[in-house]
Scaffold this active site. Sequence first.
Site, PDB file in Angstrom:
ATOM      1  N   ASN A   1      -1.206   1.579   5.857  1.00 29.14           N
ATOM      2  CA  ASN A   1      -0.308   0.604   5.235  1.00 29.14           C
ATOM      3  C   ASN A   1       0.277  -0.215   6.368  1.00 29.14           C
ATOM      4  O   ASN A   1       0.843   0.342   7.305  1.00 29.14           O
ATOM      5  CB  ASN A   1       0.803   1.342   4.477  1.00 29.14           C
ATOM      6  CG  ASN A   1       1.923   0.405   4.045  1.00 29.14           C
ATOM      7  OD1 ASN A   1       1.684  -0.764   3.781  1.00 29.14           O
ATOM      8  ND2 ASN A   1       3.130   0.925   3.974  1.00 29.14           N
ATOM      9  N   GLY A   2       0.135  -1.537   6.300  1.00 28.12           N
ATOM     10  CA  GLY A   2       0.648  -2.396   7.359  1.00 28.12           C
ATOM     11  C   GLY A   2      -0.360  -3.477   7.679  1.00 28.12           C
ATOM     12  O   GLY A   2      -1.303  -3.705   6.910  1.00 28.12           O
TER      13      GLY A   2
ATOM     14  N   LYS B   1       6.497  -2.968  -4.914  1.00 26.39           N
ATOM     15  CA  LYS B   1       7.911  -2.596  -4.893  1.00 26.39           C
ATOM     16  C   LYS B   1       8.524  -2.794  -3.507  1.00 26.39           C
ATOM     17  O   LYS B   1       9.642  -3.249  -3.373  1.00 26.39           O
ATOM     18  CB  LYS B   1       8.036  -1.137  -5.321  1.00 26.39           C
ATOM     19  CG  LYS B   1       9.451  -0.614  -5.365  1.00 26.39           C
ATOM     20  CD  LYS B   1      10.164  -1.103  -6.587  1.00 26.39           C
ATOM     21  CE  LYS B   1      11.618  -0.726  -6.612  1.00 26.39           C
ATOM     22  NZ  LYS B   1      12.371  -1.720  -7.409  1.00 26.39           N
TER      23      LYS B   1
ATOM     24  N   GLU C   1      18.908 -14.486 -10.570  1.00 28.48           N
ATOM     25  CA  GLU C   1      18.345 -13.160 -10.791  1.00 28.48           C
ATOM     26  C   GLU C   1      17.679 -13.065 -12.173  1.00 28.48           C
ATOM     27  O   GLU C   1      16.603 -12.487 -12.316  1.00 28.48           O
ATOM     28  CB  GLU C   1      19.460 -12.106 -10.630  1.00 28.48           C
ATOM     29  CG  GLU C   1      19.066 -10.671 -10.893  1.00 28.48           C
ATOM     30  CD  GLU C   1      17.957 -10.132  -9.993  1.00 28.48           C
ATOM     31  OE1 GLU C   1      17.553 -10.802  -9.025  1.00 28.48           O
ATOM     32  OE2 GLU C   1      17.467  -9.024 -10.293  1.00 28.48           O
TER      33      GLU C   1
ATOM     34  N   LYS D   1      13.771 -12.191 -12.712  1.00 27.25           N
ATOM     35  CA  LYS D   1      13.294 -11.063 -13.539  1.00 27.25           C
ATOM     36  C   LYS D   1      12.238 -11.561 -14.522  1.00 27.25           C
ATOM     37  O   LYS D   1      11.209 -10.926 -14.700  1.00 27.25           O
ATOM     38  CB  LYS D   1      14.437 -10.414 -14.329  1.00 27.25           C
ATOM     39  CG  LYS D   1      15.411  -9.574 -13.551  1.00 27.25           C
ATOM     40  CD  LYS D   1      14.879  -8.269 -13.022  1.00 27.25           C
ATOM     41  CE  LYS D   1      14.254  -8.370 -11.675  1.00 27.25           C
ATOM     42  NZ  LYS D   1      15.032  -8.253 -10.499  1.00 27.25           N
TER      43      LYS D   1
ATOM     44  N   GLU E   1       8.927 -12.402 -12.743  1.00 28.67           N
ATOM     45  CA  GLU E   1       8.226 -11.221 -12.226  1.00 28.67           C
ATOM     46  C   GLU E   1       7.457 -10.456 -13.294  1.00 28.67           C
ATOM     47  O   GLU E   1       6.316 -10.082 -13.079  1.00 28.67           O
ATOM     48  CB  GLU E   1       9.245 -10.229 -11.636  1.00 28.67           C
ATOM     49  CG  GLU E   1       9.781 -10.597 -10.303  1.00 28.67           C
ATOM     50  CD  GLU E   1      10.735  -9.524  -9.818  1.00 28.67           C
ATOM     51  OE1 GLU E   1      11.804  -9.351 -10.437  1.00 28.67           O
ATOM     52  OE2 GLU E   1      10.416  -8.849  -8.835  1.00 28.67           O
TER      53      GLU E   1
ATOM     54  N   CYS F   1       0.806  -1.222   0.000  1.00 28.09           N
ATOM     55  CA  CYS F   1       0.000   0.000   0.000  1.00 28.09           C
ATOM     56  C   CYS F   1       0.845   1.282   0.000  1.00 28.09           C
ATOM     57  O   CYS F   1       1.942   1.321   0.540  1.00 28.09           O
ATOM     58  CB  CYS F   1      -0.943   0.057   1.179  1.00 28.09           C
ATOM     59  SG  CYS F   1      -1.948  -1.401   1.345  1.00 28.09           S
TER      60      CYS F   1
ATOM     61  N   ARG G   1       3.523   0.605  -5.203  1.00 33.06           N
ATOM     62  CA  ARG G   1       3.389  -0.085  -3.912  1.00 33.06           C
ATOM     63  C   ARG G   1       2.142  -0.949  -3.828  1.00 33.06           C
ATOM     64  O   ARG G   1       2.009  -1.769  -2.915  1.00 33.06           O
ATOM     65  CB  ARG G   1       3.353   0.943  -2.772  1.00 33.06           C
ATOM     66  CG  ARG G   1       4.600   1.787  -2.679  1.00 33.06           C
ATOM     67  CD  ARG G   1       4.445   2.789  -1.580  1.00 33.06           C
ATOM     68  NE  ARG G   1       4.418   2.144  -0.293  1.00 33.06           N
ATOM     69  CZ  ARG G   1       5.491   1.858   0.425  1.00 33.06           C
ATOM     70  NH1 ARG G   1       6.674   2.164  -0.032  1.00 33.06           N
ATOM     71  NH2 ARG G   1       5.385   1.259   1.590  1.00 33.06           N
TER      72      ARG G   1
ATOM     73  N   TRP H   1      -2.568  -2.757  -1.778  1.00 26.79           N
ATOM     74  CA  TRP H   1      -2.078  -4.101  -2.100  1.00 26.79           C
ATOM     75  C   TRP H   1      -2.684  -4.962  -1.011  1.00 26.79           C
ATOM     76  O   TRP H   1      -2.293  -4.904   0.144  1.00 26.79           O
ATOM     77  CB  TRP H   1      -0.549  -4.117  -2.026  1.00 26.79           C
ATOM     78  CG  TRP H   1       0.081  -5.402  -2.455  1.00 26.79           C
ATOM     79  CD1 TRP H   1       0.436  -5.762  -3.728  1.00 26.79           C
ATOM     80  CD2 TRP H   1       0.453  -6.496  -1.616  1.00 26.79           C
ATOM     81  NE1 TRP H   1       1.004  -7.012  -3.714  1.00 26.79           N
ATOM     82  CE2 TRP H   1       1.016  -7.484  -2.449  1.00 26.79           C
ATOM     83  CE3 TRP H   1       0.345  -6.761  -0.249  1.00 26.79           C
ATOM     84  CZ2 TRP H   1       1.502  -8.703  -1.964  1.00 26.79           C
ATOM     85  CZ3 TRP H   1       0.816  -7.973   0.236  1.00 26.79           C
ATOM     86  CH2 TRP H   1       1.393  -8.923  -0.615  1.00 26.79           C
TER      87      TRP H   1
ATOM     88  N   HIS I   1      21.308 -32.999 -11.722  1.00 27.16           N
ATOM     89  CA  HIS I   1      20.652 -33.648 -10.595  1.00 27.16           C
ATOM     90  C   HIS I   1      19.150 -33.420 -10.618  1.00 27.16           C
ATOM     91  O   HIS I   1      18.514 -33.357  -9.568  1.00 27.16           O
ATOM     92  CB  HIS I   1      21.274 -33.175  -9.284  1.00 27.16           C
ATOM     93  CG  HIS I   1      22.735 -33.466  -9.229  1.00 27.16           C
ATOM     94  ND1 HIS I   1      23.243 -34.709  -8.898  1.00 27.16           N
ATOM     95  CD2 HIS I   1      23.811 -32.702  -9.543  1.00 27.16           C
ATOM     96  CE1 HIS I   1      24.551 -34.680  -8.979  1.00 27.16           C
ATOM     97  NE2 HIS I   1      24.931 -33.467  -9.377  1.00 27.16           N
TER      98      HIS I   1
END
Length: 610
Positions: A100-101, A605, A482, A486, A489, A2, A27, A74, A505
């Site tokens: 927010n929280g 984010k 990474e 990417k 996402e 948020c 956010r 969010w 393996h």
Amino acid sequence: MCGIVGVVSNKDVNQKLLNGLANLEYRGYDSVGMCFIYNKNFRIKKGVGKLEEVHKKVNFLKFPGNIGIAHCRWSTHGGVTEKNAHPHVDCTNKISVVHNGIIENYSELKVELMKKGHKFNSETDTEVIAHLIEENLKGHKIEDSIKLALKKIEGSYALGILFADEPEKLIAARNESPLIIGIGDNENFIASDVPSILDYTKKIVYLEDREMAVLTKDKVSIFDLDGNLKNKIINIIKWDAAAAQKSGYRHFMLKEIYEQPRAIADTLNERIRNNNVVFEKEFALTNEFLKKIKRIIIVACGTSWHASLVGEFMLEELAKIPVEVEYASEFRYRHPILDKDTLIIAVSQSGETADTIAALKEAKNYGVKTLSICNVMGSSITRISDGVIYTRAGPEIGVASTKAFTTQLAVMYLFTILLSKLKKTLNDKQIKDMIDGIRKIPLQLQSVLDEDGEILKCAELYHQKLNSIYLGRGVNFPIALEGALKLKEVSYIHAEGYPAAEMKHGPIALIDKNMPVVLIAPHDIYTYKKVLGNIEEVKARGGIIIAIATEGDKEIPKKAKHTIFIPKTLYTLSSILAVVPLQLLAYHIADKLGRDIDKPRSLAKTVTVE
Ligand code: F6R
């Protein structure tokens, strides 16, 4: 996660709230809402969807008012519905709250309040705050009612609160969720981050945990929850508002990928002097302490965790210090074995990731020294740690982290040079070679960006594939992780990162003619030959090989379907160059698929909840 923004002014605030939210949308973007006070009445407008969609429907600019709060959500508690969108109000429609929280004891509080006759409109945890304040108002003044409510709630919060009957007052509070105060001319602001209000002010005050602020258009007073007035420093922010704009790029992600040569140059700037690494005063750790360190533990999440793995490789290989890299979310609930010769490093772009903050606090409970590597000045993590090294990437807005990652690698490298020198694990010539190597990186990055044509071609050919594998070894194994992250996402394509040899393996069973396999294979004395072997193994199974190789490599293009070249550099630095084509590949594939690249689904984010 948020985003919150609030303004109290001598003029209408709707445009400022709208701009603020537009900058905060990274956010959270499942719903948005605003509340204005006009003639001592609330006007609350909200809706499901991204800011642009909701604004098209309700036109926030139609609503006058010199005070307002706004929120992009969010969702954590309660589905994505208009009712669950913030702001939330009490039964009397006189108290309006954006949050927010997470309020961890909200179920108990809700039952208690319902027994007292409160009627709830939403399924959110936030709404209990409005009703709790309403309940306290029966015997107390507004500020005291809020303080009492805050003492009762458990969990994290950044709050913006309005009272219809006090239309000149905006109240804010924070605990473990980011909230800053902006000081303007005849107006004051609250916001979840600095860039969201940079167009209006560069004077920022950071709220600390369990502090509360009362803002009018010409005054800001900050208290602790016992009502003691706090003296706070006003910080002048050096970031330019333009740095948080797209500057002609179609997406922030692309702009930020292209900014990397500049970001690395800024991160190095003035930190290399006469073949020595010198950090600014915020670094705060003494040479005496650094010489004594026997062990380093790095805590981080997501992309910053990948950067930490590269850091582990650099520090062990060159400074010869044992390093462990921990997911912050795991570390915070362990009982780590720490002593005074251990250094804890927290790596975070935002400086506000809840798990990384908690991991740092856990480390501090043991009395060990802490250092943060962070991109956001004054963020929570930088204030908690003993020392800070700033990455100077500038504001990173794209949800998928790019320039923050490469600048984290650059800082890790500088820190490794410093420690290697202090611990005398490298001689002067080796240190000089390392410094020469990193100095070339901004220019070399530019030439990697020039390879974009070949990368775009791969994206055109393979964006319909449903899976992919990324393989790397040594310092480039984290780069494989990474690269895969990417792609996941921003394109929503399933991707796995593996150490190249580990492929045998298990993952090798997945390889067939439909599987793109990205192999990071720079020329080095350590693993190059082995990676060539891995390429053969993939080829034998028909996999589509996209290789990242060093300029001049004659072998790899013979084996790979596509080869993207990076300039020759030191082995440890190859990671900074190798990741860039992978960022571009993810970007182009997502673009071909028409994904919302800067706001990928379900992501935010800054993960300010655990
Ligand atoms: C990935 C990404 C996230 C963050 C993670 C930690 O592109 O951005 O994985 O790296 O949420 O965030 P910070 O670095 O702000 O602590």
